[in-house]
Design an enzyme around this catalytic site. Structure first.
Site, PDB file in Angstrom:
ATOM      1  N   ASN A 172       0.359  -6.154   4.814  1.00  0.00           N
ATOM      2  CA  ASN A 172      -0.990  -5.346   4.368  1.00  0.00           C
ATOM      3  C   ASN A 172      -0.402  -4.122   3.645  1.00  0.00           C
ATOM      4  O   ASN A 172       0.665  -3.402   4.327  1.00  0.00           O
ATOM      5  CB  ASN A 172      -1.820  -4.835   5.792  1.00  0.00           C
ATOM      6  CG  ASN A 172      -3.095  -4.025   5.075  1.00  0.00           C
ATOM      7  OD1 ASN A 172      -4.032  -4.739   4.720  1.00  0.00           O
ATOM      8  ND2 ASN A 172      -2.913  -2.668   5.478  1.00  0.00           N
ATOM      9  N   TYR A 176      -2.476   5.713   3.274  1.00  0.00           N
ATOM     10  CA  TYR A 176      -2.844   6.601   4.256  1.00  0.00           C
ATOM     11  C   TYR A 176      -2.009   7.945   3.949  1.00  0.00           C
ATOM     12  O   TYR A 176      -0.837   7.901   4.027  1.00  0.00           O
ATOM     13  CB  TYR A 176      -2.604   6.269   5.661  1.00  0.00           C
ATOM     14  CG  TYR A 176      -3.060   4.473   5.886  1.00  0.00           C
ATOM     15  CD1 TYR A 176      -4.315   4.124   5.840  1.00  0.00           C
ATOM     16  CD2 TYR A 176      -1.782   3.751   6.106  1.00  0.00           C
ATOM     17  CE1 TYR A 176      -4.542   2.786   5.797  1.00  0.00           C
ATOM     18  CE2 TYR A 176      -2.260   2.475   6.167  1.00  0.00           C
ATOM     19  CZ  TYR A 176      -3.500   1.982   6.004  1.00  0.00           C
ATOM     20  OH  TYR A 176      -3.825   0.656   6.192  1.00  0.00           O
ATOM     21  N   TRP A 190      -4.132   6.897  10.061  1.00  0.00           N
ATOM     22  CA  TRP A 190      -4.793   5.869   9.526  1.00  0.00           C
ATOM     23  C   TRP A 190      -6.029   5.803  10.646  1.00  0.00           C
ATOM     24  O   TRP A 190      -5.888   6.030  11.662  1.00  0.00           O
ATOM     25  CB  TRP A 190      -4.009   4.467   9.573  1.00  0.00           C
ATOM     26  CG  TRP A 190      -2.991   4.191  10.786  1.00  0.00           C
ATOM     27  CD1 TRP A 190      -3.135   4.658  12.061  1.00  0.00           C
ATOM     28  CD2 TRP A 190      -1.914   3.462  10.795  1.00  0.00           C
ATOM     29  NE1 TRP A 190      -2.223   4.019  12.753  1.00  0.00           N
ATOM     30  CE2 TRP A 190      -1.548   3.223  12.073  1.00  0.00           C
ATOM     31  CE3 TRP A 190      -1.053   2.516   9.931  1.00  0.00           C
ATOM     32  CZ2 TRP A 190      -0.190   2.662  12.384  1.00  0.00           C
ATOM     33  CZ3 TRP A 190      -0.024   2.162  10.171  1.00  0.00           C
ATOM     34  CH2 TRP A 190       0.467   1.923  11.424  1.00  0.00           C
ATOM     35  N   GLU A 238      -2.018  -7.880  -0.579  1.00  0.00           N
ATOM     36  CA  GLU A 238      -2.351  -6.941  -1.864  1.00  0.00           C
ATOM     37  C   GLU A 238      -1.156  -7.499  -2.849  1.00  0.00           C
ATOM     38  O   GLU A 238      -1.397  -7.406  -4.012  1.00  0.00           O
ATOM     39  CB  GLU A 238      -2.233  -5.329  -1.543  1.00  0.00           C
ATOM     40  CG  GLU A 238      -3.549  -4.994  -0.976  1.00  0.00           C
ATOM     41  CD  GLU A 238      -3.468  -5.139   0.702  1.00  0.00           C
ATOM     42  OE1 GLU A 238      -4.604  -4.816   1.330  1.00  0.00           O
ATOM     43  OE2 GLU A 238      -2.664  -5.617   1.240  1.00  0.00           O
ATOM     44  N   ASP A 287      -9.789  17.969   1.714  1.00  0.00           N
ATOM     45  CA  ASP A 287     -10.136  16.645   1.504  1.00  0.00           C
ATOM     46  C   ASP A 287     -10.791  16.434   0.294  1.00  0.00           C
ATOM     47  O   ASP A 287     -11.421  17.283  -0.348  1.00  0.00           O
ATOM     48  CB  ASP A 287     -10.479  15.887   2.781  1.00  0.00           C
ATOM     49  CG  ASP A 287     -10.157  14.395   2.684  1.00  0.00           C
ATOM     50  OD1 ASP A 287     -10.833  13.608   2.300  1.00  0.00           O
ATOM     51  OD2 ASP A 287      -8.918  14.201   3.413  1.00  0.00           O
TER      52      ASP A 287
END
Length: 493
Positions: A172, A176, A190, A238, A287
């Site tokens: 994977n 993050y 995460w 991916e 953020d």
């Protein structure tokens, strides 16, 4: 055109006026963010800071700062062409048997692309040209950005975190953020539902007390980076998807300290482990919402090896109130979602994630309405079909005569086709973004659906209004004589 590594993409951007080198010394502490933010808001180029203050490694910023550059990374010029990626994903998620000979022939290109799925393992990879390990590891030498005045520490933002769970065949890749904690330590932020966290959870259950190997790649080739932010099927790596997009197998090499595979042409690789139970308080950080988020505890990532290319480039970004780079990525990836949703719900005409909505918190969907209650069915489907929309707080459904990407149209539909009580759907206690401090409980909040479609019999007893539309023949006659009227510019209709 495909790009073997980040450097070839940088060269391509520079040759096309889409990258600017900055020789003037710029501090990774706040200054880079201010410059990158001003340039991104002006729809400007990617930036390569060649002389970061106090560091020796150049910093690449705003790489995907416009939808056009996202498309260019995939060898396309127009962001609308990214719908081809969505068509491919829709096929992968729900492949159907050919409906006949012609249909079988039309699917041959997709099956040929599938041959590019398995990654290709190489030796003597560029990402391992320079290696430091053990006590020599010093992450403070990297030009890690400190983005905002209220941030607690520098933050790694564009790292591809590579994990593998004991129950999964695939590796994977996820992105993050990682807070710099010390010379060899980062905090791995995460969330519980993300792929890396799920892999770690499975590992702890099967191997209690053992260290969990993790690798972070910085500056991978652009297709692999975009593969990590695209909604690929859960069972697919991916790496495999990047190979499909590129038309060539993704080149990987074995990590130095574990069996994980890393993108071979990456600029920098961080290898190490997570010790079960070793946690640290993360944040606060500015953020993508435009606010500083709450602090919370997350696992600590201990780095045992750092490898990199000679003359490595550090890839970075910042997140803040939209527009920022994640928001621009969201605008581009919006086109990827359209074919995926249409395959499941053919009545969908268009789908829009406004960047002002932090990329995913609001969606506007136009449909070909076919029966009473249809809008509510599409709402529920959108919330549940893709994991990416689990955190979407607001969904607005409009008819096909409304441009769902034009707020003038959408607001007109809301104010003329909606009754607030009848046409609003409220759902309590649903999953919500952990960073959404507006929710009453962290990670749990409500959702609102707005049915701004024309109402059918069964939805209203009132005679429904007919929209005013000019006769088409009249419009064509006026088009023909417009230049003779002496009016400078014809409005765009």
């Amino acid at each position: 055109m495909s790009f073997k590594d980040l450097r070839s993409f940088i060269d391509h951007l520079e040759a096309n006026g889409e990258l600017k080198r900055i020789a003037h010394p710029v501090d990774p502490h706040l200054e880079m963010t201010e410059i990158a933010d001003r340039v991104l808001r002006a729809k400007g180029p990617a930036l390569l800071f060649e002389n970061p203050v106090g560091k020796t490694m150049p910093v690449l910023a705003n790489l995907f700062g416009t939808p056009k550059r996202v498309a260019m990374a995939l060898g396309k010029e127009d962001p609308l062409a990214l719908r081809d990626v969505g068509e491919l994903l829709a096929f992968l998620k729900e492949p159907e048997p050919p409906r006949g000979f012609k249909d079988a022939i039309s699917k041959i290109p997709m099956f040929k692309q599938a041959l590019n799925m398995p990654p290709k393992t190489v030796r003597n990879a560029p990402c391992q040209e320079v290696v430091v390990s053990g006590d020599e590891v010093d992450l403070t030498k990297l030009p890690i950005q400190h983005c905002w005045p209220g941030d607690v520490a520098p933050l790694v933002t564009w790292g591809l975190t590579i994990t593998k769970g004991p129950r999964q065949k695939r590796q994977n890749l996820g992105i993050y953020r990682q807070q710099l904690l010390g010379k060899n330590k980062l905090i791995m932020r995460w969330l519980d539902h993300r792929g890396g966290a799920l892999d770690f959870k499975d590992f702890k259950e099967q191997h209690p007390g053992e260290r969990y190997p993790v690798v972070v790649a910085l500056g991978a080739d652009p297709v692999t980076i975009l593969g990590a932010v695209t909604p690929v099927p859960d069972a697919m790596s991916e790496y495999a998807f990047a190979g499909l997009l590129r038309g060539e197998r993704t080149e990987v090499c074995k990590a130095l300290s574990c069996d994980l595979e890393v993108p071979a042409t990456s600029e920098i690789i961080l290898e190490g482990y997570i010790e079960p139970g070793e946690m640290a308080e993360e944040g606060p950080y500015g953020d993508h919402t435009g606010y500083y988020n709450e602090t919370d505890e997350f696992p600590v990532f201990t780095v045992t090896h750092v490898s990199h290319r000679r003359d490595a480039i550090y890839h970075s970004t910042y997140t803040g109130r939209p527009p920022d780079e994640p928001a621009m990525l969201g605008v581009a990836l919006n086109e990827v979602f359209v074919p995926i949703l249409r395959k499941q719900y053919p009545e969908i005409v268009d789908f829009y994630l406004p960047p002002e909505g932090c990329s995913y918190r609001m969606a506007v969907i136009s449909i070909r309405k076919q029966y009473p209650g249809h809008a509510k069915r599409v709402m529920m489907g959108a919330w549940s079909f893709l994991r990416q929309f689990m955190y979407t707080k607001f969904i607005i459904i409009v008819d096909e005569d409304v441009n769902c990407r034009d707020w003038n149209d959408v607001i007109w539909a809301i104010t003329t086709r909606m009754d607030p009580k009848r046409d609003t759907v409220m759902i309590d206690n649903t999953p919500i973004d952990y960073l959404d401090f507006a929710s009453p409980v962290a990670g749990l909040g409500s959702k609102m659906g707005m049915d701004a479609t024309n109402k059918w019999e069964g939805e209203t007893d009132r005679e429904w209004g007919t929209p005013i539309v000019m006769d088409e023949a009249v419009k064509q006659r006026i088009d023909a004589i417009w230049d003779d009227l002496g009016i400078d510019d014809a409005p765009t209709l």
